[in-house]
Design an enzyme around this catalytic site. Structure first.
Site, PDB file in Angstrom:
ATOM      1  N   GLU A 209       0.869  -1.179   0.000  1.00 16.80           N
ATOM      2  CA  GLU A 209       0.000   0.000   0.000  1.00 16.80           C
ATOM      3  C   GLU A 209       0.905   1.226   0.000  1.00 16.80           C
ATOM      4  O   GLU A 209       1.463   1.606   1.032  1.00 16.80           O
ATOM      5  CB  GLU A 209      -0.916  -0.014   1.223  1.00 16.80           C
ATOM      6  CG  GLU A 209      -1.938  -1.131   1.212  1.00 16.80           C
ATOM      7  CD  GLU A 209      -2.945  -1.012   0.085  1.00 16.80           C
ATOM      8  OE1 GLU A 209      -3.132   0.116  -0.435  1.00 16.80           O
ATOM      9  OE2 GLU A 209      -3.543  -2.034  -0.281  1.00 16.80           O
ATOM     10  N   CYS A 243      -2.229   9.434   2.665  1.00 21.02           N
ATOM     11  CA  CYS A 243      -1.774   8.893   1.373  1.00 21.02           C
ATOM     12  C   CYS A 243      -2.770   9.127   0.248  1.00 21.02           C
ATOM     13  O   CYS A 243      -2.390   9.137  -0.922  1.00 21.02           O
ATOM     14  CB  CYS A 243      -1.457   7.407   1.495  1.00 21.02           C
ATOM     15  SG  CYS A 243      -2.864   6.396   2.003  1.00 21.02           S
TER      16      CYS A 243
END
Length: 468
Positions: A209, A243
């Site tokens: 990720e 993010c």
């Protein structure tokens, strides 16, 4: 290797079958729920000390969303664990063909500092639900949260099957030298490459990720006030250390002129005339990150904000106008409270701009015309997509979350997390009798046998499929 014994201990526990019964998995998941409930105040305090995270943001992102993931797993675990029976051909109608949901074994979860509870706990929920043992490596950068996890999580989970390892790069490097059955990493693309290289030595599957520069296209047909509020919230939540935050805006010069006063009004509404005094605006996590982000302020021209204070790692909510693709702010993921605006001529130019760069973790598009939003969706590629808002797609456990290309590999959230930590084992259990049904496949081969084999094994096309 300092962790060889720990990994071996967890592997022995997994091989004993201890983690496989549903009752055991439920008990461990419920223990995580007690961790969130009983340690709520400590979590809020630790994240506040680490990065000045407002308690509202910390509760929403670190506790509420984790509880949602936990309850989805507990509500559905019985169904997720069941064998999944599949279609069979004519020969095997009396046999059993199914997918068994097997745990991988001993998994490693490496978490980042920006959401230090959420980003280890959500993968851990899926790992436990799938029947694995796990080692959790929280980030040393968010040191107060790391200490809290290391000192308290063992009071809730079975220590024979779950462990927390603390430390920095040397400890993580040593961990990665061991053979794991699955590695789940959240962090930056450069470190993701290191993790994937280490995993390759043992042929260990990975989920990565990662981050990236998430573009946000704003068309000329939109409600400017609503766009400004939704973009400002998504960009400045957790002081931009997210993010999936919109990393930069793409719009025409006319829209830039409209957006700047609207963004200024939204920032003032959210954080007051001096955001530094607001209890609702976070701080940068470390001196190193502060200096990196501060250097990006030289891009374009500062239209809003720009104030900094290194002593308290404060960077004001900042909007940069007329930013060029060659400017420093466009060379790396910002991961801070800075929003550059890049001027483009039209939607086609914006799409070309997006497609000329690595595929991001998220793409955002704003327009009152749904055809424009759909054009951006259809003509680009990204881990996720959200039209006419920011961040909100991540709150749905029914949607997969993950990157593509430079922004990551694999997906999780809800059942997708369970599936990520599950080996889907194809199984066929045949009848010992009825041997005559098998005769057509045995030598000596004949044309007649081939005809029988074709008739019983062939999958025929039913017709055309129309996408609505």
């Amino acid at each position: 290797n300092p962790y060889e014994g720990l990994v071996s201990q967890l592997r022995a526990s997994w091989l004993s079958g201890k983690t496989r019964p549903m009752e055991y998995r439920v008990a461990q998941l419920e223990a995580l729920g007690r961790f969130l409930d009983e340690r709520k105040q400590e979590i809020l305090e630790a994240t506040e000390m680490d990065m000045g995270k407002p308690s509202f943001e910390a509760f929403f992102s670190e506790i509420l969303l984790c509880k949602n993931e936990l309850n989805v797993a507990l509500n559905n675990l019985c169904h997720w664990m069941k064998d999944e029976h599949v279609d069979k051909n004519l020969v095997m109608q009396l046999d059993s063909a199914f997918i068994r949901k097997d745990p991988y074994g001993v998994v490693l979860i490496i978490a980042p500092w920006n959401y230090p509870i959420h980003l280890f706990l959500v993968p851990l929920i899926g790992a436990i639900a799938a029947g694995n043992c796990a080692i959790i490596k929280p980030s040393e950068i968010s040191k107060n949260t790391e200490r809290l996890v290391a000192e308290t999580l063992s009071c809730y989970l079975d220590n024979d099957c779950f462990a927390v390892v603390t430390g920095g790069v040397p400890e993580t490097t040593s961990l990665l030298e061991n053979k794991f059955d699955y590695i789940f990493f959240t962090g930056s693309p450069p470190v993701g490459r290191i993790v994937m290289t280490a995993a390759a030595k043992h042929l260990t599957p990975v989920t990565l990720e990662l981050g990236g520069k998430n573009p946000c296209y704003v068309s000329d047909t939109c409600c400017v006030t609503n766009v400004a509020r939704r973009v400002a919230w998504g960009r400045f939540f957790n002081a931009g250390q997210t993010c999936i935050a919109p990393d930069y805006l793409l719009c025409t010069v006319e829209m830039q002129d409209k957006l700047i006063p609207a963004l200024r009004e939204a920032i003032t509404e959210f954080f007051g005339p001096n955001p530094r005094e607001s209890p609702d605006f976070a701080r940068i996590v470390s001196d190193k990150q502060f200096r990196r982000i501060q250097a990006l302020l030289s891009s374009g021209r500062v239209a809003i904000g720009g104030q900094t204070d290194e002593a308290e790692r404060y960077i004001a909510p900042t909007v940069l106008a007329d930013v060029l693709p060659s400017d420093p702010a466009m060379q790396e993921e910002i991961f801070g409270p800075i929003l550059p605006i890049v001027v483009i001529g039209n939607m086609d130019e914006a799409i070309d701009f997006i497609n000329a760069r690595p595929r991001p973790l998220a793409i955002y598009a704003f327009s009152c015309d749904s055809k424009v939003v759909n054009q951006v969706l259809e003509r680009t590629s990204s881990g996720g997509f959200c039209g006419n808002d920011t961040l909100m797609h991540v709150t749905l456990t029914s949607l997969p979350f993950g990157g593509i290309g430079n922004s990551g590999l694999g997906k999780y959230h809800g059942k997708f997390t369970f599936d990520t930590f599950t080996h889907h084992r194809g199984c066929l259990h045949r009848n010992m009798g009825l041997e005559a049904l098998n005769a057509a496949r045995y030598p000596p081969y004949t044309e007649q046998k081939l005809g029988v084999l074709t008739a019983t094994f062939e999958v025929k096309r039913r017709g055309t499929c129309t996408l609505l």
